[in-house]
Design a protein around this motif. Structure first.
Motif, PDB file in Angstrom:
ATOM      1  N   SER A   7      13.253   8.598  30.241  1.00 13.56           N
ATOM      2  CA  SER A   7      12.697   9.779  29.584  1.00 13.56           C
ATOM      3  C   SER A   7      12.838   9.711  28.080  1.00 13.56           C
ATOM      4  N   VAL A   8      11.998  10.493  27.418  1.00 11.65           N
ATOM      5  CA  VAL A   8      12.139  10.794  25.998  1.00 11.65           C
ATOM      6  C   VAL A   8      12.135  12.309  25.896  1.00 11.65           C
ATOM      7  N   PHE A   9      13.019  12.826  25.059  1.00  9.14           N
ATOM      8  CA  PHE A   9      13.053  14.262  24.831  1.00  9.14           C
ATOM      9  C   PHE A   9      11.964  14.614  23.831  1.00  9.14           C
ATOM     10  N   VAL A  10      11.201  15.656  24.122  1.00  5.66           N
ATOM     11  CA  VAL A  10      10.105  16.049  23.242  1.00  5.66           C
ATOM     12  C   VAL A  10      10.213  17.523  22.885  1.00  5.66           C
ATOM     13  N   ASP A  11       9.847  17.828  21.639  1.00  4.01           N
ATOM     14  CA  ASP A  11       9.890  19.208  21.150  1.00  4.01           C
ATOM     15  C   ASP A  11       8.820  20.087  21.786  1.00  4.01           C
ATOM     16  N   CYS A 118       6.944  14.148  18.048  1.00  4.84           N
ATOM     17  CA  CYS A 118       7.657  15.063  18.939  1.00  4.84           C
ATOM     18  C   CYS A 118       9.164  14.947  18.778  1.00  4.84           C
ATOM     19  N   GLY A 119       9.605  14.375  17.639  1.00  3.04           N
ATOM     20  CA  GLY A 119      11.022  14.297  17.347  1.00  3.04           C
ATOM     21  C   GLY A 119      11.678  12.955  17.583  1.00  3.04           C
ATOM     22  N   ASN A 120      10.881  11.909  17.856  1.00  2.00           N
ATOM     23  CA  ASN A 120      11.453  10.614  18.195  1.00  2.00           C
ATOM     24  C   ASN A 120      10.841   9.484  17.386  1.00  2.00           C
ATOM     25  N   LEU A 121      11.629   8.452  17.189  1.00  2.00           N
ATOM     26  CA  LEU A 121      11.113   7.176  16.715  1.00  2.00           C
ATOM     27  C   LEU A 121      10.947   6.295  17.948  1.00  2.00           C
ATOM     28  N   ILE A 122       9.827   5.602  18.004  1.00  2.00           N
ATOM     29  CA  ILE A 122       9.513   4.728  19.132  1.00  2.00           C
ATOM     30  C   ILE A 122       9.228   3.339  18.579  1.00  2.00           C
ATOM     31  N   GLN A 123       9.848   2.341  19.168  1.00  2.00           N
ATOM     32  CA  GLN A 123       9.607   0.957  18.760  1.00  2.00           C
ATOM     33  C   GLN A 123       8.546   0.341  19.659  1.00  2.00           C
ATOM     34  N   ILE A 124       7.649  -0.420  19.056  1.00  2.00           N
ATOM     35  CA  ILE A 124       6.763  -1.279  19.836  1.00  2.00           C
ATOM     36  C   ILE A 124       7.199  -2.709  19.537  1.00  2.00           C
ATOM     37  N   MET A 125       7.140  -3.559  20.546  1.00  2.00           N
ATOM     38  CA  MET A 125       7.603  -4.926  20.353  1.00  2.00           C
ATOM     39  C   MET A 125       6.817  -5.917  21.186  1.00  2.00           C
ATOM     40  N   GLN A 126       6.749  -7.110  20.662  1.00  2.00           N
ATOM     41  CA  GLN A 126       6.153  -8.219  21.419  1.00  2.00           C
ATOM     42  C   GLN A 126       7.144  -9.348  21.406  1.00  2.00           C
ATOM     43  N   THR A 127       7.116 -10.162  22.459  1.00  2.00           N
ATOM     44  CA  THR A 127       7.914 -11.365  22.510  1.00  2.00           C
ATOM     45  C   THR A 127       7.123 -12.473  21.848  1.00  2.00           C
TER      46      THR A 127
END
Length: 129
Positions: A7-11, A118-127
């Motif tokens: 989960s991610v907490f959202v405002d 919504c109050g969060n930082l989200i990382q996107i990543m590739q290998t």
């Protein structure tokens, strides 16, 4: 043992629903009313029976200090895999998404960090192969 749900907490669940579906491209899996909120999960269209992401209301008193500390330190709450970080970065920037970290190679991975509104930082990543 497998990861089934995270989960991610959202405002704001409605704003989160819009961002996670219309901007990031996830699909709604469950949207069940629970009082004033929902049991609201999304999944990758590439894995509709895969791990569900719960867009969880951030009302619990422990959430604010936890998220504030992560934000202050620039730490993403979650990480999502993409095939090409630079292409996804450009696509999302074109949609108005704000990034706190541009694409950066870090050894075996390339990452970028975005604000989910919504109050969060989200990382996107590739290998990096």
């Amino acid at each position: 043992m497998r990861i089934n749900l995270t989960s991610v907490f959202v405002d704001d669940q409605l704003r989160a629903l819009t961002f996670y579906t219309e901007i990031l491209g996830f699909q709604v899996k469950h949207q069940v009313p629970i009082g004033a909120d929902w049991w609201l999960t999304v999944v990758s269209p590439e894995q509709p029976d895969g791990v569900e992401l719960l867009l969880e209301p951030s009302g619990h008193p422990a959430v604010k200090p936890y998220r504030d500390a992560l934000l202050a330190d620039g730490i993403p709450l979650a990480s999502f895999a993409v095939d090409d970080v630079r292409a996804e970065y450009e696509r999302l920037r074109g949609l108005g998404v704000r990034f706190t970290q541009e694409p950066a190679e870090m050894g075996e991975v390339t990452t970028a960090v975005l604000d989910d509104t919504c109050g969060n930082l989200i990382q996107i990543m590739q290998t990096n192969r």
